[in-house]
Design a protein around this motif. Sequence first.
Motif, PDB file in Angstrom:
ATOM      1  N   GLY A 153      42.535  44.101  36.967  1.00  0.00           N
ATOM      2  CA  GLY A 153      40.929  42.807  38.039  1.00  0.00           C
ATOM      3  C   GLY A 153      40.373  44.624  37.798  1.00  0.00           C
ATOM      4  O   GLY A 153      40.613  45.158  39.067  1.00  0.00           O
ATOM      5  N   ARG A 154      39.118  43.425  39.070  1.00  0.00           N
ATOM      6  CA  ARG A 154      38.144  44.589  40.491  1.00  0.00           C
ATOM      7  C   ARG A 154      39.164  45.446  41.119  1.00  0.00           C
ATOM      8  O   ARG A 154      40.183  46.220  41.696  1.00  0.00           O
ATOM      9  CB  ARG A 154      37.105  43.442  40.932  1.00  0.00           C
ATOM     10  CG  ARG A 154      35.964  43.642  39.963  1.00  0.00           C
ATOM     11  CD  ARG A 154      34.878  41.743  40.957  1.00  0.00           C
ATOM     12  NE  ARG A 154      35.604  41.284  41.159  1.00  0.00           N
ATOM     13  CZ  ARG A 154      35.756  40.247  39.988  1.00  0.00           C
ATOM     14  NH1 ARG A 154      35.097  39.800  38.258  1.00  0.00           N
ATOM     15  NH2 ARG A 154      36.540  39.333  40.243  1.00  0.00           N
ATOM     16  N   ILE A 155      40.018  43.854  41.984  1.00  0.00           N
ATOM     17  CA  ILE A 155      41.165  43.982  42.672  1.00  0.00           C
ATOM     18  C   ILE A 155      42.189  45.264  42.614  1.00  0.00           C
ATOM     19  O   ILE A 155      42.672  46.176  43.091  1.00  0.00           O
ATOM     20  CB  ILE A 155      42.638  42.549  43.486  1.00  0.00           C
ATOM     21  CG1 ILE A 155      41.066  42.029  44.367  1.00  0.00           C
ATOM     22  CG2 ILE A 155      42.670  43.308  44.670  1.00  0.00           C
ATOM     23  CD1 ILE A 155      41.364  40.712  45.023  1.00  0.00           C
ATOM     24  N   HIS A 205      48.000  41.604  40.615  1.00  0.00           N
ATOM     25  CA  HIS A 205      46.487  41.189  40.865  1.00  0.00           C
ATOM     26  C   HIS A 205      46.048  40.298  39.738  1.00  0.00           C
ATOM     27  O   HIS A 205      44.878  40.735  38.858  1.00  0.00           O
ATOM     28  CB  HIS A 205      45.827  42.911  41.485  1.00  0.00           C
ATOM     29  CG  HIS A 205      46.335  43.452  41.941  1.00  0.00           C
ATOM     30  ND1 HIS A 205      46.166  43.212  43.671  1.00  0.00           N
ATOM     31  CD2 HIS A 205      47.379  44.062  42.209  1.00  0.00           C
ATOM     32  CE1 HIS A 205      47.400  43.736  44.405  1.00  0.00           C
ATOM     33  NE2 HIS A 205      48.495  44.473  43.519  1.00  0.00           N
TER      34      HIS A 205
HETATM   35  C1  GLV Z   1      41.045  39.248  41.260  1.00  0.00           C
HETATM   36  O1  GLV Z   1      39.738  38.902  41.394  1.00  0.00           O
HETATM   37  C2  GLV Z   1      40.933  40.892  40.460  1.00  0.00           C
HETATM   38  O2  GLV Z   1      39.845  41.256  40.328  1.00  0.00           O
HETATM   39  O3  GLV Z   1      42.360  40.714  40.350  1.00  0.00           O
END
Ligand code: GLV
Length: 323
Positions: A153-155, A205
């Motif tokens: 994901g974003r992270i 993540h």
């Molecule tokens: C968590 O919110 C992600 O984006 O990995």
Amino acid sequence: HKPRVILLAAVPPDLRAAIDASCEVVAAPGAALPPGTDLAELLKGVRGALTTIRAGIDDPLLARCPDLKVVSNVAVGYDNIDVPAATRRGVLVCNTPGVLDAAVADLTMVMLLSLGRGALDADRFVRSGGWNAGAFPLTRDIAGKTLGIVGLGRIGRMVARRARAFDMDVVYYKPNRDAGAEAEGLATYCDRDDLFKRADFVSLHLPFNEATRRGIGAREFALMKPTAYFINTARGSVVDEAALIAALKANTIAGAALDVMEKEPIGADHPLCGLPNVMLLPHIGSATVETRRAMMELAVKNLIAAACGDRAPAMVNPEVLDR
Ligand code: GLV
Ligand code: GLV
């Protein structure tokens, strides 16, 4: 008249003034409620609540708080809230995505590099006088090693970008392939079992939910190389912690770094604290001045907007508004 809200997180004065301008704050006890506090009693007649992951918002509580319309969590994760129950009861849930990605990704790299280069052991080596007796054992290069990211994901993407800068090979697994990340050269898709088999570092993540509960366990640790390290900055409950402890004890894997545990906080008597091959951090992924400020700003915006009937910037269950 102004919507009534309650603040279950410590809000800095300027943001408190912004809340006061459009809401009536009926209580602001902060994040640490006295033990035995009846949260539902506190939330009676309240329209909005600013919460942290320490506040459990479950269905029985929601049933007792029919006036509650928004729960604004000062966190990207929202496993403290029963979202399906909230949705069913018309309660909007808000979170703080995006603003903490870099801080969590940075901490992931701190953990990865520390594990790989033996930084904590080396520190203990110097302090205990080991250096006078000889050289610290050699470790291994980071460059050229494989990082396996579970959940891109974003992270996860930010972690991939950082690992690429360290010349690591990055593979990822998630249920739906991320063609964009692959096209950017951030990470190569990998079958889930292959990821555990191939990676020199595995980093999680992914969010916690019923589908991910204890999804990483004895089976996955057995797939990993005995030289590989395991990193968790996501949520403790996505891992079978007993299986992880067993794997660390048996040296099935080389070591782990954990910023999250199944039940937080943990004390010195916790089994993890007795293990030499695990690095333990007190859930500090997002804990920088700048990032916590940005999270609070977003959470306060979410609270004010939703309590006043406007569209909140970061909604977990926007379908509540469509009804
Ligand atoms: C968590 O919110 C992600 O984006 O990995
Ligand atoms: C912290 O763990 C968060 O979910 O923001």
